[in-house]
Design a protein around this motif. Structure first.
Motif, mmCIF file in Angstrom:
data_model
loop_
_atom_site.group_PDB
_atom_site.id
_atom_site.type_symbol
_atom_site.label_atom_id
_atom_site.label_comp_id
_atom_site.label_asym_id
_atom_site.label_seq_id
_atom_site.Cartn_x
_atom_site.Cartn_y
_atom_site.Cartn_z
ATOM 1 N N ALA A 1 -37.999 -21.676 140.399
ATOM 2 C CA ALA A 1 -37.758 -21.257 141.905
ATOM 3 C C ALA A 1 -38.574 -22.899 142.411
ATOM 4 O O ALA A 1 -37.894 -22.651 143.458
ATOM 5 C CB ALA A 1 -38.927 -19.792 141.922
ATOM 6 N N SER A 2 -39.827 -22.604 142.086
ATOM 7 C CA SER A 2 -39.726 -24.394 142.935
ATOM 8 C C SER A 2 -38.550 -25.351 142.231
ATOM 9 O O SER A 2 -38.689 -25.716 144.136
ATOM 10 C CB SER A 2 -41.914 -24.696 142.487
ATOM 11 O OG SER A 2 -41.355 -24.558 141.650
ATOM 12 N N LEU A 3 -38.273 -25.853 142.117
ATOM 13 C CA LEU A 3 -37.988 -27.213 141.977
ATOM 14 C C LEU A 3 -36.711 -26.541 142.304
ATOM 15 O O LEU A 3 -35.960 -27.651 142.991
ATOM 16 C CB LEU A 3 -38.104 -27.540 140.546
ATOM 17 C CG LEU A 3 -39.289 -28.236 139.704
ATOM 18 C CD1 LEU A 3 -39.271 -28.031 138.121
ATOM 19 C CD2 LEU A 3 -40.318 -28.725 140.414
ATOM 20 N N ALA A 4 -36.266 -25.832 141.606
ATOM 21 C CA ALA A 4 -34.478 -25.195 142.248
ATOM 22 C C ALA A 4 -34.667 -25.446 143.573
ATOM 23 O O ALA A 4 -33.726 -25.851 144.781
ATOM 24 C CB ALA A 4 -34.330 -24.532 141.682
ATOM 25 N N GLY A 5 -35.821 -25.041 144.396
ATOM 26 C CA GLY A 5 -36.044 -24.775 146.042
ATOM 27 C C GLY A 5 -35.797 -26.103 146.936
ATOM 28 O O GLY A 5 -34.852 -26.399 147.486
ATOM 29 N N VAL A 6 -37.041 -27.136 145.742
ATOM 30 C CA VAL A 6 -37.178 -27.819 146.745
ATOM 31 C C VAL A 6 -35.556 -29.259 146.373
ATOM 32 O O VAL A 6 -34.922 -29.567 147.820
ATOM 33 C CB VAL A 6 -38.356 -28.930 145.631
ATOM 34 C CG1 VAL A 6 -38.577 -30.071 146.408
ATOM 35 C CG2 VAL A 6 -39.222 -28.153 145.953
ATOM 36 N N VAL A 7 -34.700 -29.027 145.511
ATOM 37 C CA VAL A 7 -33.683 -29.428 145.177
ATOM 38 C C VAL A 7 -32.841 -29.361 146.249
ATOM 39 O O VAL A 7 -31.959 -30.159 146.837
ATOM 40 C CB VAL A 7 -33.316 -29.515 143.537
ATOM 41 C CG1 VAL A 7 -32.257 -30.558 143.853
ATOM 42 C CG2 VAL A 7 -33.746 -30.372 142.741
ATOM 43 N N LEU A 8 -32.664 -27.526 146.341
ATOM 44 C CA LEU A 8 -31.788 -26.953 147.072
ATOM 45 C C LEU A 8 -31.984 -27.620 148.464
ATOM 46 O O LEU A 8 -30.888 -27.577 149.232
ATOM 47 C CB LEU A 8 -32.098 -25.499 147.185
ATOM 48 C CG LEU A 8 -30.372 -24.640 147.422
ATOM 49 C CD1 LEU A 8 -29.569 -25.176 146.961
ATOM 50 C CD2 LEU A 8 -30.535 -23.263 147.195
ATOM 51 N N TRP A 9 -33.322 -27.334 148.569
ATOM 52 C CA TRP A 9 -33.550 -28.057 150.066
ATOM 53 C C TRP A 9 -33.221 -28.982 150.582
ATOM 54 O O TRP A 9 -33.353 -29.105 151.474
ATOM 55 C CB TRP A 9 -35.206 -27.482 150.658
ATOM 56 C CG TRP A 9 -35.798 -28.606 151.833
ATOM 57 C CD1 TRP A 9 -36.544 -28.673 152.433
ATOM 58 C CD2 TRP A 9 -35.379 -26.872 152.782
ATOM 59 N NE1 TRP A 9 -36.566 -28.654 153.541
ATOM 60 C CE2 TRP A 9 -36.724 -27.378 154.626
ATOM 61 C CE3 TRP A 9 -34.972 -25.629 153.114
ATOM 62 C CZ2 TRP A 9 -36.577 -27.548 155.052
ATOM 63 C CZ3 TRP A 9 -34.721 -25.204 154.617
ATOM 64 C CH2 TRP A 9 -35.688 -26.152 155.355
ATOM 65 N N LYS A 10 -33.490 -30.353 149.953
ATOM 66 C CA LYS A 10 -32.850 -31.593 150.247
ATOM 67 C C LYS A 10 -31.818 -31.864 150.276
ATOM 68 O O LYS A 10 -31.458 -32.528 151.050
ATOM 69 C CB LYS A 10 -34.081 -32.740 148.556
ATOM 70 C CG LYS A 10 -35.176 -32.406 149.155
ATOM 71 C CD LYS A 10 -35.722 -33.486 148.016
ATOM 72 C CE LYS A 10 -36.977 -33.528 147.877
ATOM 73 N NZ LYS A 10 -37.960 -34.965 147.510
ATOM 74 N N ARG A 11 -31.358 -30.899 149.719
ATOM 75 C CA ARG A 11 -29.376 -30.741 149.388
ATOM 76 C C ARG A 11 -29.045 -30.698 150.841
ATOM 77 O O ARG A 11 -27.984 -31.128 151.448
ATOM 78 C CB ARG A 11 -29.125 -30.243 147.994
ATOM 79 C CG ARG A 11 -27.588 -30.194 148.200
ATOM 80 C CD ARG A 11 -26.965 -30.241 146.912
ATOM 81 N NE ARG A 11 -26.969 -31.411 145.935
ATOM 82 C CZ ARG A 11 -26.159 -31.743 144.612
ATOM 83 N NH1 ARG A 11 -24.776 -30.661 144.512
ATOM 84 N NH2 ARG A 11 -26.745 -32.304 143.547
ATOM 85 N N LEU A 12 -29.180 -29.826 150.869
ATOM 86 C CA LEU A 12 -29.323 -28.304 152.677
ATOM 87 C C LEU A 12 -29.586 -29.599 153.503
ATOM 88 O O LEU A 12 -28.932 -29.702 154.855
ATOM 89 C CB LEU A 12 -29.922 -27.553 152.578
ATOM 90 C CG LEU A 12 -28.859 -26.271 151.293
ATOM 91 C CD1 LEU A 12 -29.726 -25.235 151.486
ATOM 92 C CD2 LEU A 12 -27.391 -26.179 151.562
#
Length: 117
Positions: free
Chosen positions: A97-108
């Motif tokens: 959750a944390s890594l996917a969240g960070v990557v998703l946040w950066k992509r957004l």
């Protein structure tokens, strides 16, 4: 919040429902239920990530999760028993959750920066 309340109190019923033999399973049940409640809470992060083409990154996150679960089990299973495996699964969810969240946040954030220019 309801998932956390359920995760804490439902496993306490095991000894009453199934007998005194299950008294030792309360903590294990609580950890597993908390893990599942957390997994349900963060599941949309993974779905959104797949929709945004993060499949190329997810395999690396999954590999890190696998390494963490194996290490926790190898190191702590002989020491604390099945609680180690339950904690390994909780750590698995937290890492994902944390890594996917960070990557998703950066992509957004990157997409937002492109659209404003």
């Amino acid at each position: 919040v309801m998932g956390a309340v359920y995760a804490i109190f439902a496993p306490m019923l095991a000894p009453f429902l199934f007998g005194k033999e299950f008294e030792g399973s309360t903590l294990l049940g609580q950890i597993l239920c908390l893990r599942y409640a957390f997994a349900m809470l963060v599941a949309p992060v993974g779905v959104i990530g797949y929709s945004l083409g993060m499949v190329r990154i997810y395999w690396m996150i999954n590999l890190l999760q696998l390494v963490a679960v194996v290490l926790i089990n190898v190191l702590f299973l002989p020491v604390v028993g099945p609680i180690a495996s339950a904690l390994a699964l909780l750590v698995n969810e937290l890492i994902g959750a944390s890594l996917a969240g960070v990557v998703l946040w950066k992509r957004l954030q990157a997409a937002e920066g492109v659209s404003h220019d």
